[in-house]
Design an enzyme around this catalytic site. Structure first.
Site, PDB file in Angstrom:
ATOM      1  N   LYS A  15       0.839  -1.210   0.000  1.00  0.00           N
ATOM      2  CA  LYS A  15       0.000   0.000   0.000  1.00  0.00           C
ATOM      3  C   LYS A  15       0.869   1.254   0.000  1.00  0.00           C
ATOM      4  O   LYS A  15       0.701   2.150  -0.823  1.00  0.00           O
ATOM      5  CB  LYS A  15      -0.920   0.025   1.220  1.00  0.00           C
ATOM      6  CG  LYS A  15      -1.911  -1.099   1.298  1.00  0.00           C
ATOM      7  CD  LYS A  15      -2.925  -0.902   2.431  1.00  0.00           C
ATOM      8  CE  LYS A  15      -2.278  -0.865   3.800  1.00  0.00           C
ATOM      9  NZ  LYS A  15      -1.661  -2.165   4.177  1.00  0.00           N
ATOM     10  N   THR A  16       1.810   1.325   0.937  1.00  0.00           N
ATOM     11  CA  THR A  16       2.630   2.534   1.025  1.00  0.00           C
ATOM     12  C   THR A  16       3.557   2.658  -0.173  1.00  0.00           C
ATOM     13  O   THR A  16       3.750   3.742  -0.722  1.00  0.00           O
ATOM     14  CB  THR A  16       3.453   2.540   2.328  1.00  0.00           C
ATOM     15  OG1 THR A  16       2.570   2.369   3.442  1.00  0.00           O
ATOM     16  CG2 THR A  16       4.212   3.845   2.500  1.00  0.00           C
ATOM     17  N   HIS A  17       4.091   1.520  -0.593  1.00  0.00           N
ATOM     18  CA  HIS A  17       4.993   1.529  -1.754  1.00  0.00           C
ATOM     19  C   HIS A  17       4.289   2.117  -2.968  1.00  0.00           C
ATOM     20  O   HIS A  17       4.796   3.015  -3.633  1.00  0.00           O
ATOM     21  CB  HIS A  17       5.459   0.100  -2.050  1.00  0.00           C
ATOM     22  CG  HIS A  17       6.347  -0.009  -3.251  1.00  0.00           C
ATOM     23  ND1 HIS A  17       7.694   0.274  -3.216  1.00  0.00           N
ATOM     24  CD2 HIS A  17       6.063  -0.339  -4.540  1.00  0.00           C
ATOM     25  CE1 HIS A  17       8.208   0.117  -4.429  1.00  0.00           C
ATOM     26  NE2 HIS A  17       7.244  -0.256  -5.242  1.00  0.00           N
ATOM     27  N   LYS A  37      -2.701   9.063   6.767  1.00  0.00           N
ATOM     28  CA  LYS A  37      -2.848   7.694   7.292  1.00  0.00           C
ATOM     29  C   LYS A  37      -3.376   7.847   8.714  1.00  0.00           C
ATOM     30  O   LYS A  37      -2.624   8.255   9.607  1.00  0.00           O
ATOM     31  CB  LYS A  37      -1.536   6.927   7.279  1.00  0.00           C
ATOM     32  CG  LYS A  37      -1.672   5.463   7.742  1.00  0.00           C
ATOM     33  CD  LYS A  37      -0.392   4.658   7.531  1.00  0.00           C
ATOM     34  CE  LYS A  37      -0.505   3.254   8.129  1.00  0.00           C
ATOM     35  NZ  LYS A  37      -0.672   2.213   7.126  1.00  0.00           N
ATOM     36  N   ASP A  52       5.479   4.370   7.583  1.00  0.00           N
ATOM     37  CA  ASP A  52       4.574   4.788   6.511  1.00  0.00           C
ATOM     38  C   ASP A  52       4.475   6.300   6.393  1.00  0.00           C
ATOM     39  O   ASP A  52       4.661   6.850   5.294  1.00  0.00           O
ATOM     40  CB  ASP A  52       3.181   4.181   6.748  1.00  0.00           C
ATOM     41  CG  ASP A  52       3.139   2.693   6.419  1.00  0.00           C
ATOM     42  OD1 ASP A  52       2.042   2.128   6.380  1.00  0.00           O
ATOM     43  OD2 ASP A  52       4.216   2.106   6.191  1.00  0.00           O
ATOM     44  N   GLY A 115      -5.077   2.997   4.612  1.00  0.00           N
ATOM     45  CA  GLY A 115      -5.601   2.258   5.751  1.00  0.00           C
ATOM     46  C   GLY A 115      -4.477   1.577   6.511  1.00  0.00           C
ATOM     47  O   GLY A 115      -3.286   1.859   6.324  1.00  0.00           O
ATOM     48  N   GLU A 175       4.451  -6.521  -6.801  1.00  0.00           N
ATOM     49  CA  GLU A 175       5.189  -7.789  -6.803  1.00  0.00           C
ATOM     50  C   GLU A 175       5.769  -8.115  -5.429  1.00  0.00           C
ATOM     51  O   GLU A 175       6.495  -7.302  -4.844  1.00  0.00           O
ATOM     52  CB  GLU A 175       6.307  -7.749  -7.856  1.00  0.00           C
ATOM     53  CG  GLU A 175       7.008  -9.074  -8.049  1.00  0.00           C
ATOM     54  CD  GLU A 175       7.960  -9.084  -9.229  1.00  0.00           C
ATOM     55  OE1 GLU A 175       8.250  -8.008  -9.805  1.00  0.00           O
ATOM     56  OE2 GLU A 175       8.428 -10.192  -9.588  1.00  0.00           O
TER      57      GLU A 175
END
Ligand SMILES: Nc1ncnc2c1ncn2[C@@H]1O[C@H](COP(=O)(O)OP(=O)(O)OP(=O)(O)O)[C@@H](O)[C@H]1O
Ligand SMILES: C[C@H](N)[C@H](N)CCCCCC(=O)O
Ligand SMILES: [Mg+2]
Length: 220
Positions: A15-17, A37, A52, A115, A175
């Site tokens: 998510k953060t990536h 966040k 994050d 989230g 990935e």
């Protein structure tokens, strides 16, 4: 454009990536992007660098934005409600929603709200990420890994989101380490999910989220 809730099929899926790459791509296209966040756990105040909010702040080009991005920060790497309780706090969904609404009222072309964990992960003792998404009535950018088993996790998350009438702007398969072939896994998912575009985020330094940014910039 207004806001997207960056939800995951689980924790640690990307998510953060993906959010950071998307922020960079949207900024490169001249869009005013911001991130929020509402609660972060596993946060080390002595070394916030890999957290994050720190990563999101860095992608925004504003390292000082960390406390604004995540006002509720807890140390234990647990579900937010459990991590908060260890520090004497009780999380309430109305408070988290109010914090998100305040961030939504800010000046931006697009706000990414990340989230914690996956769609059905608890945020409070009685509410999940999905409850917050529904309360905010935000469309979702669904992030999945590419590990063996991800197809079930994506399809299950989609069923849960659609059961609450949540719109899904796009799916991103990020990935995972030691995973089967990314393209083959995404194609296998497409056989079951034909409605929502699926973007790939390969583990490649050269990858950027330009294609995803262009898709989202058309509106969702
Ligand atoms: N496509 C990718 N390429 C390179 N690294 C990746 C990719 N996807 C995820 N990662 C790495 O995997 C780890 C977990 O990703 P990330 O922190 O984005 O997960 P998350 O879903 O935000 O987790 P959390 O639930 O804790 O918020 C990070 O180290 C991240 O850099
Ligand atoms: C600490 C971790 N990186 C996340 N921030 C929190 C993940 C909570 C998952 C809860 C669950 O679904 O079991
Ligand atoms: Mg994250």
């Amino acid at each position: 454009m207004s806001a997207l809730f960056v939800a995951g099929t689980g924790t640690d899926v990307g998510k953060t990536h993906v959010a950071c790459a998307l922020i960079r791509a949207l900024k490169a296209r001249g869009l005013a992007v911001d991130a929020f966040k509402p609660v972060v756990s596993g946060f080390d105040p002595a070394d916030p660098s890999g957290s994050d909010p720190a990563r999101l702040a860095e992608a925004l080009g504003d390292p000082a934005a960390l406390p604004r991005i995540s006002p509720r920060r807890y140390r234990a790497p647990l579900a937010p409600n459990l991590a908060a309780r260890l520090e004497g706090d009780v999380l309430r969904i109305d408070d988290l929603a109010a914090d998100c609404r305040a961030a939504l009222a800010g000046a931006h072309d697009l706000l990414l709200v990340e989230g914690a964990g996956g769609v059905m992960s608890p945020l409070t003792d009685q509410a999940t990420n999905l409850d917050l998404i529904a309360a905010l009535d935000l469309p979702v950018l669904l992030i999945a890994g590419s590990y063996l088993g991800t197809i079930s996790h994506v399809l299950t998350a989609l069923i849960a989101l659609r059961a609450r009438g949540v719109r899904i702007a796009a799916i991103v398969m990020s990935e995972s380490l030691d995973a089967p072939d990314l393209v083959q896994t995404a194609d296998a998912l497409r056989a079951f999910e034909r409605e929502t575009p699926i973007f790939l985020a390969p583990r490649d330094e050269a990858w950027d989220a330009g294609e995803l940014a262009d898709h989202l910039a058309k509106g969702f």
